[in-house]
Scaffold this motif. Structure first.
Motif, PDB file in Angstrom:
ATOM      1  N   UNK A 196     -12.906 -11.357  13.966  1.00 42.94           N
ATOM      2  CA  UNK A 196     -13.824 -10.353  13.635  1.00 42.94           C
ATOM      3  C   UNK A 196     -13.149  -9.141  13.559  1.00 42.94           C
ATOM      4  N   UNK A 197     -12.119  -8.928  14.857  1.00 43.17           N
ATOM      5  CA  UNK A 197     -11.326  -7.730  15.002  1.00 43.17           C
ATOM      6  C   UNK A 197     -10.201  -7.656  14.058  1.00 43.17           C
ATOM      7  N   UNK A 198      -9.660  -8.830  13.712  1.00 32.65           N
ATOM      8  CA  UNK A 198      -8.519  -9.117  12.670  1.00 32.65           C
ATOM      9  C   UNK A 198      -8.926  -8.779  11.227  1.00 32.65           C
ATOM     10  N   UNK A 199     -10.228  -9.168  10.899  1.00 34.13           N
ATOM     11  CA  UNK A 199     -10.633  -8.937   9.588  1.00 34.13           C
ATOM     12  C   UNK A 199     -11.084  -7.400   9.490  1.00 34.13           C
ATOM     13  N   UNK A 200     -11.615  -6.968  10.351  1.00 34.31           N
ATOM     14  CA  UNK A 200     -11.811  -5.213  10.305  1.00 34.31           C
ATOM     15  C   UNK A 200     -10.535  -4.606  10.424  1.00 34.31           C
ATOM     16  N   UNK A 201      -9.466  -5.026  11.238  1.00 33.74           N
ATOM     17  CA  UNK A 201      -8.164  -4.254  10.895  1.00 33.74           C
ATOM     18  C   UNK A 201      -7.544  -4.438   9.407  1.00 33.74           C
ATOM     19  N   UNK A 202      -7.668  -5.679   9.063  1.00 33.79           N
ATOM     20  CA  UNK A 202      -7.239  -5.825   7.751  1.00 33.79           C
ATOM     21  C   UNK A 202      -7.932  -4.931   6.557  1.00 33.79           C
ATOM     22  N   UNK A 203      -9.260  -4.908   6.785  1.00 30.83           N
ATOM     23  CA  UNK A 203     -10.123  -4.220   5.825  1.00 30.83           C
ATOM     24  C   UNK A 203      -9.745  -2.837   5.931  1.00 30.83           C
ATOM     25  N   UNK A 204      -9.470  -2.264   7.121  1.00 34.37           N
ATOM     26  CA  UNK A 204      -8.960  -0.971   7.240  1.00 34.37           C
ATOM     27  C   UNK A 204      -7.577  -0.550   6.625  1.00 34.37           C
ATOM     28  N   UNK A 205      -6.806  -1.593   6.833  1.00 36.92           N
ATOM     29  CA  UNK A 205      -5.363  -1.561   6.300  1.00 36.92           C
ATOM     30  C   UNK A 205      -5.375  -1.374   4.715  1.00 36.92           C
ATOM     31  N   UNK A 206      -6.128  -2.253   4.178  1.00 35.89           N
ATOM     32  CA  UNK A 206      -6.434  -2.393   2.589  1.00 35.89           C
ATOM     33  C   UNK A 206      -7.090  -1.106   2.058  1.00 35.89           C
ATOM     34  N   UNK A 207      -7.877  -0.606   2.844  1.00 34.29           N
ATOM     35  CA  UNK A 207      -8.685   0.827   2.344  1.00 34.29           C
ATOM     36  C   UNK A 207      -7.597   1.745   2.536  1.00 34.29           C
ATOM     37  N   UNK A 208      -6.793   1.892   3.425  1.00 32.29           N
ATOM     38  CA  UNK A 208      -5.819   2.762   3.475  1.00 32.29           C
ATOM     39  C   UNK A 208      -4.756   2.983   2.606  1.00 32.29           C
ATOM     40  N   UNK A 209      -4.510   1.502   2.215  1.00 31.52           N
ATOM     41  CA  UNK A 209      -3.286   1.138   1.074  1.00 31.52           C
ATOM     42  C   UNK A 209      -3.988   1.748  -0.076  1.00 31.52           C
ATOM     43  N   UNK A 210      -5.129   1.434  -0.623  1.00 32.31           N
ATOM     44  CA  UNK A 210      -5.799   1.789  -1.795  1.00 32.31           C
ATOM     45  C   UNK A 210      -5.791   3.450  -1.943  1.00 32.31           C
ATOM     46  N   UNK A 211      -6.142   3.965  -0.741  1.00 29.34           N
ATOM     47  CA  UNK A 211      -6.215   5.444  -0.877  1.00 29.34           C
ATOM     48  C   UNK A 211      -4.697   5.987  -1.146  1.00 29.34           C
ATOM     49  N   UNK A 212      -3.814   5.616  -0.556  1.00 28.48           N
ATOM     50  CA  UNK A 212      -2.277   5.863  -0.621  1.00 28.48           C
ATOM     51  C   UNK A 212      -1.918   5.417  -2.092  1.00 28.48           C
ATOM     52  N   UNK A 213      -2.453   4.350  -2.855  1.00 25.50           N
ATOM     53  CA  UNK A 213      -2.331   4.158  -4.058  1.00 25.50           C
ATOM     54  C   UNK A 213      -2.989   5.128  -4.863  1.00 25.50           C
ATOM     55  N   UNK A 214      -4.117   5.523  -4.653  1.00 25.74           N
ATOM     56  CA  UNK A 214      -4.856   6.537  -5.537  1.00 25.74           C
ATOM     57  C   UNK A 214      -4.060   7.824  -5.503  1.00 25.74           C
ATOM     58  N   UNK A 215      -3.438   8.146  -4.310  1.00 23.07           N
ATOM     59  CA  UNK A 215      -2.769   9.545  -4.308  1.00 23.07           C
ATOM     60  C   UNK A 215      -1.488   9.476  -5.139  1.00 23.07           C
ATOM     61  N   UNK A 216      -0.891   8.309  -5.229  1.00 21.26           N
ATOM     62  CA  UNK A 216       0.407   8.441  -5.859  1.00 21.26           C
ATOM     63  C   UNK A 216       0.384   8.006  -7.120  1.00 21.26           C
ATOM     64  N   UNK A 217      -0.505   7.186  -7.782  1.00 24.05           N
ATOM     65  CA  UNK A 217      -0.389   6.651  -8.916  1.00 24.05           C
ATOM     66  C   UNK A 217      -0.033   7.532 -10.007  1.00 24.05           C
ATOM     67  N   UNK A 218      -0.322   8.855 -10.135  1.00 20.25           N
ATOM     68  CA  UNK A 218      -0.286   9.773 -10.953  1.00 20.25           C
ATOM     69  C   UNK A 218       1.147  10.218 -10.959  1.00 20.25           C
ATOM     70  N   UNK A 219       2.208   9.984 -10.208  1.00 27.27           N
ATOM     71  CA  UNK A 219       3.450  10.310 -10.288  1.00 27.27           C
ATOM     72  C   UNK A 219       4.315   9.339 -10.800  1.00 27.27           C
ATOM     73  N   UNK A 220       3.929   8.169 -11.134  1.00 25.61           N
ATOM     74  CA  UNK A 220       4.565   7.133 -11.868  1.00 25.61           C
ATOM     75  C   UNK A 220       4.320   6.809 -13.384  1.00 25.61           C
TER      76      UNK A 220
END
Length: 103
Positions: A4-28
């Motif tokens: 459960x801890x591992x799943x929660x960690x991976x979910x948080x990492x995916x959300x953080x990655x999505x937010x980064x993607x959303x912030x940079x996609x307009x630069x490309x």
């Protein structure tokens, strides 16, 4: 660490990655998808090559790219070279897709 801890960690990492993607996609300008990775880049060169036994493969080079990989500490990459026998998808990003609507 529990499953459960591992799943929660991976979910948080995916959300953080999505937010980064959303912030940079307009630069490309381009979205590039291979069988292993997803990239954003402004410079992409795709070459179709033949092997000596008649098989076709793709050689892809990109400069100043952003790579979707949640386990990678630095997602901005200066130069990328991909050689693959699998499909490669290159799409130009429509800038209007990322404009905020007027209120």
């Amino acid at each position: 660490m529990s499953a459960e801890d591992l799943e929660k960690y991976e979910t948080e990492m995916e959300l953080q990655l999505y937010r980064e993607y959303r912030d940079v996609v307009g630069l490309f300008t381009y979205v590039v998808e291979t069988e292993r990775r997803f990239y954003l880049t402004n410079s992409v060169d795709l070459q179709v090559r033949d092997t000596s036994n008649g098989e076709v493969f793709f050689e892809l080079t990109m400069q100043d790219a952003w790579v979707w990989d949640m386990y990678r500490p630095a997602r901005f990459v200066k130069n990328v070279r991909v050689v693959t026998f699998k499909d490669v998808n290159v799409e130009e990003i429509a800038k209007t897709d990322f404009e905020l609507p007027s209120t």
